[in-house]
Write an enzyme that holds these catalytic residues in place. Structure first.
Site, mmCIF file in Angstrom:
data_model
loop_
_atom_site.group_PDB
_atom_site.id
_atom_site.type_symbol
_atom_site.label_atom_id
_atom_site.label_comp_id
_atom_site.label_asym_id
_atom_site.label_seq_id
_atom_site.Cartn_x
_atom_site.Cartn_y
_atom_site.Cartn_z
ATOM 1 N N CYS A 2 47.078 -55.177 44.193
ATOM 2 C CA CYS A 2 46.514 -56.487 43.846
ATOM 3 C C CYS A 2 46.601 -57.499 44.991
ATOM 4 O O CYS A 2 47.530 -57.455 45.793
ATOM 5 C CB CYS A 2 47.248 -57.076 42.665
ATOM 6 S SG CYS A 2 47.418 -55.982 41.282
ATOM 7 N N ARG A 27 43.579 -53.615 50.494
ATOM 8 C CA ARG A 27 44.772 -53.279 49.722
ATOM 9 C C ARG A 27 44.466 -52.314 48.586
ATOM 10 O O ARG A 27 45.375 -51.716 48.019
ATOM 11 C CB ARG A 27 45.393 -54.557 49.142
ATOM 12 C CG ARG A 27 45.853 -55.524 50.201
ATOM 13 C CD ARG A 27 46.069 -56.902 49.631
ATOM 14 N NE ARG A 27 47.253 -56.981 48.822
ATOM 15 C CZ ARG A 27 48.452 -57.348 49.268
ATOM 16 N NH1 ARG A 27 48.597 -57.669 50.529
ATOM 17 N NH2 ARG A 27 49.475 -57.414 48.477
ATOM 18 N N TRP A 75 44.632 -54.100 40.767
ATOM 19 C CA TRP A 75 44.800 -52.640 40.801
ATOM 20 C C TRP A 75 45.564 -52.297 39.532
ATOM 21 O O TRP A 75 46.714 -52.698 39.367
ATOM 22 C CB TRP A 75 45.587 -52.253 42.052
ATOM 23 C CG TRP A 75 45.707 -50.787 42.288
ATOM 24 C CD1 TRP A 75 44.746 -49.944 42.785
ATOM 25 C CD2 TRP A 75 46.867 -49.973 42.068
ATOM 26 N NE1 TRP A 75 45.242 -48.672 42.880
ATOM 27 C CE2 TRP A 75 46.542 -48.660 42.442
ATOM 28 C CE3 TRP A 75 48.137 -50.222 41.583
ATOM 29 C CZ2 TRP A 75 47.434 -47.606 42.359
ATOM 30 C CZ3 TRP A 75 49.041 -49.167 41.493
ATOM 31 C CH2 TRP A 75 48.686 -47.890 41.877
ATOM 32 N N ASN A 101 50.425 -60.740 40.822
ATOM 33 C CA ASN A 101 50.674 -59.423 41.421
ATOM 34 C C ASN A 101 52.055 -58.985 40.968
ATOM 35 O O ASN A 101 52.973 -59.802 40.948
ATOM 36 C CB ASN A 101 50.726 -59.503 42.954
ATOM 37 C CG ASN A 101 49.372 -59.696 43.563
ATOM 38 O OD1 ASN A 101 48.371 -59.723 42.856
ATOM 39 N ND2 ASN A 101 49.345 -59.842 44.872
ATOM 40 N N GLY A 102 52.218 -57.698 40.686
ATOM 41 C CA GLY A 102 53.540 -57.205 40.304
ATOM 42 C C GLY A 102 53.533 -56.708 38.872
ATOM 43 O O GLY A 102 52.472 -56.508 38.278
ATOM 44 N N GLU A 501 51.562 -34.578 57.532
ATOM 45 C CA GLU A 501 50.711 -35.772 57.660
ATOM 46 C C GLU A 501 49.227 -35.384 57.628
ATOM 47 O O GLU A 501 48.417 -36.062 57.000
ATOM 48 C CB GLU A 501 51.082 -36.516 58.959
ATOM 49 C CG GLU A 501 50.230 -37.717 59.312
ATOM 50 C CD GLU A 501 50.220 -38.829 58.258
ATOM 51 O OE1 GLU A 501 50.988 -38.784 57.297
ATOM 52 O OE2 GLU A 501 49.387 -39.732 58.407
ATOM 53 N N LYS A 505 46.580 -36.738 54.895
ATOM 54 C CA LYS A 505 45.341 -37.431 55.276
ATOM 55 C C LYS A 505 44.156 -36.797 54.580
ATOM 56 O O LYS A 505 43.290 -37.480 54.053
ATOM 57 C CB LYS A 505 45.102 -37.335 56.789
ATOM 58 C CG LYS A 505 45.686 -38.295 57.769
ATOM 59 C CD LYS A 505 45.618 -39.750 57.545
ATOM 60 C CE LYS A 505 46.465 -40.244 56.425
ATOM 61 N NZ LYS A 505 47.737 -40.831 56.737
ATOM 62 N N GLU A 508 44.210 -37.419 50.621
ATOM 63 C CA GLU A 508 44.013 -38.770 50.092
ATOM 64 C C GLU A 508 42.595 -39.289 50.261
ATOM 65 O O GLU A 508 42.131 -40.066 49.439
ATOM 66 C CB GLU A 508 45.061 -39.768 50.604
ATOM 67 C CG GLU A 508 44.999 -40.128 52.047
ATOM 68 C CD GLU A 508 46.107 -41.111 52.446
ATOM 69 O OE1 GLU A 508 46.556 -41.913 51.624
ATOM 70 O OE2 GLU A 508 46.499 -41.068 53.617
ATOM 71 N N HIS A 524 57.656 -17.187 52.886
ATOM 72 C CA HIS A 524 58.526 -17.274 51.707
ATOM 73 C C HIS A 524 57.761 -17.757 50.484
ATOM 74 O O HIS A 524 58.345 -18.301 49.560
ATOM 75 C CB HIS A 524 59.714 -18.198 52.002
ATOM 76 C CG HIS A 524 60.561 -17.699 53.142
ATOM 77 N ND1 HIS A 524 61.409 -16.631 53.017
ATOM 78 C CD2 HIS A 524 60.614 -18.086 54.439
ATOM 79 C CE1 HIS A 524 61.994 -16.398 54.188
ATOM 80 N NE2 HIS A 524 61.513 -17.266 55.073
ATOM 81 N N LYS A 623 46.485 -49.881 49.449
ATOM 82 C CA LYS A 623 47.011 -49.958 50.809
ATOM 83 C C LYS A 623 48.469 -50.374 50.799
ATOM 84 O O LYS A 623 49.271 -49.916 51.597
ATOM 85 C CB LYS A 623 46.174 -50.967 51.622
ATOM 86 C CG LYS A 623 46.595 -51.089 53.077
ATOM 87 C CD LYS A 623 46.366 -49.787 53.822
ATOM 88 C CE LYS A 623 46.884 -49.817 55.236
ATOM 89 N NZ LYS A 623 46.999 -48.463 55.815
HETATM 90 O O1 M6R Z 1 53.132 -49.631 53.995
HETATM 91 P P1 M6R Z 1 54.008 -48.422 53.975
HETATM 92 O O2 M6R Z 1 54.081 -47.733 55.294
HETATM 93 O O3 M6R Z 1 55.381 -48.693 53.429
HETATM 94 O O4 M6R Z 1 53.298 -47.442 52.950
HETATM 95 C C1 M6R Z 1 53.835 -46.208 52.609
HETATM 96 C C2 M6R Z 1 52.793 -45.323 51.944
HETATM 97 O O5 M6R Z 1 52.329 -45.924 50.773
HETATM 98 C C3 M6R Z 1 51.614 -45.051 52.878
HETATM 99 O O6 M6R Z 1 52.014 -44.481 54.082
HETATM 100 C C4 M6R Z 1 50.602 -44.103 52.195
HETATM 101 O O7 M6R Z 1 51.161 -42.826 52.031
HETATM 102 C C5 M6R Z 1 49.316 -44.054 53.025
HETATM 103 N N1 M6R Z 1 48.165 -44.199 52.183
HETATM 104 C C6 M6R Z 1 49.164 -42.798 53.791
HETATM 105 O O8 M6R Z 1 47.972 -42.746 54.496
#
Ligand code: M6R
Length: 628
Positions: A2, A27, A75, A101-102, A501, A505, A508, A524, A623
């Site tokens: 949000c 965000r 959100w 927000n929250g 990673e 990527k 997501e 394994h 975000k």
């Molecule tokens: O803002 P932050 O680095 O604390 O966020 C952590 C994760 O939410 C963030 O890295 C998320 O996994 C990303 N979407 C990855 O691309």
């Protein structure tokens, strides 16, 4: 996650609110809304499910006058994305409206109590409880809006950043925060004020920003000084910070998506990240001629906290997602250069795991946004237990930056695409500098290796540029994988976190299932998945265990796996063994993640684009994850 925008001043509020909401789109959100106290003194609310553009369409042709307004991107947490659940929410009398927000954790109890007193709720949100509670308190105490807000918040359990207006008093905006960020921009001579979840919607109007602290309520009045109070009603200091946000960094700069821009930004932002932190020492001979050059790391957060860092018996890294992957690389770097045992914990697990942490531990919190709720909670717990907390953060002035004992900004500029790219390489760069600086201070790093790593680190941006030049080739390779349903990513040592990673990527933004594994762990279990339909992305660019990686590669080939290898330039052996390969320049092992992650970022970008997906705002993702 949000986003809040607010305005009170002498200009039309609506265009400022809409522009601000666009700035916060990165965000992630699923509905948007705004409230205006119009020139005629009415409270007009516009809402839409979907994007800010849908909100603009909903308000098209309607009364958008007025110089006071609040706006929100939601959100969904409590209640599905819908116009009814979108903020702002309005009190039963129709006078007070609020964005939030929250999460209000005790909203069910509060709602039940208010319903018993005749309050009627329209939405399924936890937020609506707050606006009704504020109105209830105002009526009960016959008090001002800010006093009612304070009393209501004392009853609320959870996290919030709120902006509230009362149409009966259109010269005033009240804001408050607890565990969710809120920034107030102060215009010239207090003639106008801007409110937002971060500095990006404010930056083009003013650099004078106050970040509210937890449990603070701000009373914002046109033409008057900003006043901040504690929940108990005592006046608190509003600390004004000069915040400089490079606005050009908030635009796409000619790229079709923020993610691609941010991938291509990496050489430059890593130079920025290292600037002033790697310095040349030139030793002159008696003749006055420079004859020896050495490099040094200057990290003030390390040198200023010698005592706390040198006494660390253990380091615990807490973070989430991509930042957690950077933490896994940090573990290897710190253990190698500093000889201190390191644990890497998911912040969400750490906070509830009754962790054994004490004053001889250093906790490193890594976060791009600096607002991740779980990481923030892990920091608070670590501090309560007496640990010294070091932050590695991108967003300047963010909650994590302000709540850690010290830290180092990665300085890679705002990251807008939900998929983290340049923040990852910035985090790994800072972790490298941190481990070298601490290793030097402890005397555990070999002098020659220290020099070699630094000399190579400054060349990394050029090496990334070499990989970026292969964008077209990677795009072509990506087309072969567009319809795949599963991927395996394999790597060893420093490249194991890169495999994780790469898989994150891809999943997501392309919604393709992908998993990362240490290459030798494959036999394994995951090896059972391998056949000609299973793409396997293999990171072979690792000196130390090259031969072992080749053996793992053979194991996949024997099962007819479809291999895309990330290889060192001119690795003719692997080229002959695999279906596809992408070359990356050679570098030393501990720095290899900085180059080998780049083709994986580009690959997932092109697969997602070819699948026609929203790369910058993938479904279900935010975000900045400001709820636990
Ligand atoms: O803002 P932050 O680095 O604390 O966020 C952590 C994760 O939410 C963030 O890295 C998320 O996994 C990303 N979407 C990855 O691309």
């Amino acid at each position: 996650m949000c986003g809040i925008v607010g305005y009170i001043g002498y200009r039309k509020a609506y265009p400022i609110l809409i522009k601000g909401l666009h700035r916060l789109e990165y965000r992630g959100y699923d509905s948007a809304g705004c409230a205006l106290v119009t020139d005629g003194g009415n409270l007009e609310i516009y809402k839409a499910k979907g994007k800010v553009a849908d909100l603009e369409a909903a308000a098209d042709g309607k009364d958008v006058s007025g110089e006071l307004g609040i706006a929100h991107t939601r959100w969904a947490t409590h209640g599905a994305p819908s116009t009814t659940n979108a903020h702002p929410h309005v009190s039963m009398s129709g006078d007070i409206t609020l964005v939030h927000n929250g999460i209000i954790e005790n909203y069910v109890t509060l709602r039940t109590q208010l319903e018993k007193r005749g309050y009627v709720f329209k939405s399924q949100t936890d937020t609506e409880v707050l606006v009704q509670l504020i109105e209830f308190q105002q009526k009960l105490r016959n008090c001002s809006l800010e006093v009612a807000v304070r009393y209501a918040l004392k009853l609320a359990i959870g996290a919030y950043a709120i902006a509230v207006i009362d149409k009966k008093n259109p010269t005033r905006l009240v804001a408050a925060r607890k565990a969710s960020p809120l920034a107030i921009g102060i215009g010239e001579e207090n003639k106008e004020f801007f409110l937002a979840s971060d500095a990006s919607p404010i930056a083009e109007y003013t650099k004078q920003i106050v970040y509210l602290n937890d449990d603070e309520v701000a009373v914002i009045e046109r033409g008057k000084d900003l006043h901040v109070f504690t929940l108990q009603g005592e006046e608190a200091t509003a600390e004004v910070k000069e915040v400089d946000v490079d606005l050009s960094m908030l635009d796409k700069g000619g790229y079709p998506h923020f993610m691609l821009k941010e991938i291509f930004d990496q050489p430059q932002v890593l130079r920025d990240c290292m600037r002033g932190r790697i310095v040349n020492n030139i030793y002159s001979s008696v003749t006055g001629q420079a004859h020896e050059v050495s490099l040094d790391v200057v990290l003030s957060a390390v040198s200023n906290h010698r005592r706390e860092l040198l006494r660390a018996r253990r380091i615990v890294i807490v973070s989430c997602g991509t930042s957690w992957h950077a933490g896994l690389i940090g573990k290897q770097l710190i253990e190698h250069f500093c000889r201190i045992p390191v644990e890497v914990a998911y912040a969400s697990e750490f906070r509830y795991s009754d962790p054994v942490v004490d004053k001889d531990d250093v906790v490193i919190a890594i976060s791009q946004s600096g607002e991740t709720a779980d990481t923030l909670a892990a920091i608070q717990l670590a501090k309560e237990k007496g640990a010294f907390v070091y932050g590695i953060v991108n967003a300047v002035g963010s909650s994590i930056a302000r709540n850690t004992d010290t830290g180092t900004y990665i300085h890679v500029g705002p990251e807008i695409g939900v998929a983290s790219t340049k923040a990852f390489t910035g985090q790994v760069t800072v972790l490298t500098l941190f481990s070298l600086a601490l290793g030097m201070m402890k005397g555990t790093v070999d002098q020659q290796e220290y020099q070699d790593v630094l000399a190579e680190l400054v060349k990394i941006p050029e090496k990334i540029e070499v990989v970026l030049k292969q964008n077209d080739k990677i795009k072509e390779i990506a087309q072969q994988y567009v319809n795949c349903r599963n991927f395996l990513y394999l790597g060893r040592g420093y490249n194991y976190p890169v495999a994780l990673e790469g898989a994150l990527k891809l999943k997501e933004i392309s919604y393709i299932h992908a998993e990362g594994y240490p290459a030798a762990e494959m036999k394994h279990g995951p090896i059972a998945l391998i056949d000609e339909n299973m793409p396997v992305v293999f990171l072979t660019n690792h000196h130390a265990r090259y031969q072992k990686v080749i053996s793992n590669l053979q194991e996949v080939i024997s099962r007819h796996g479809n291999i895309l290898a990330i290889i060192h330039k001119d690795d003719e052996t692997v080229k002959k063994m695999v279906q596809n390969y992408i070359e990356v320049p050679e570098t030393i092992s501990c720095l290899s993640p900085l180059v080998s992650v780049i083709p994986l970022q580009i690959l997932s970008y092109h697969v997602a684009v070819a699948r026609g997906l929203n790369v910058d705002q993938p479904r279900n993702l935010a975000k900045s994850v400001t709820v636990e």
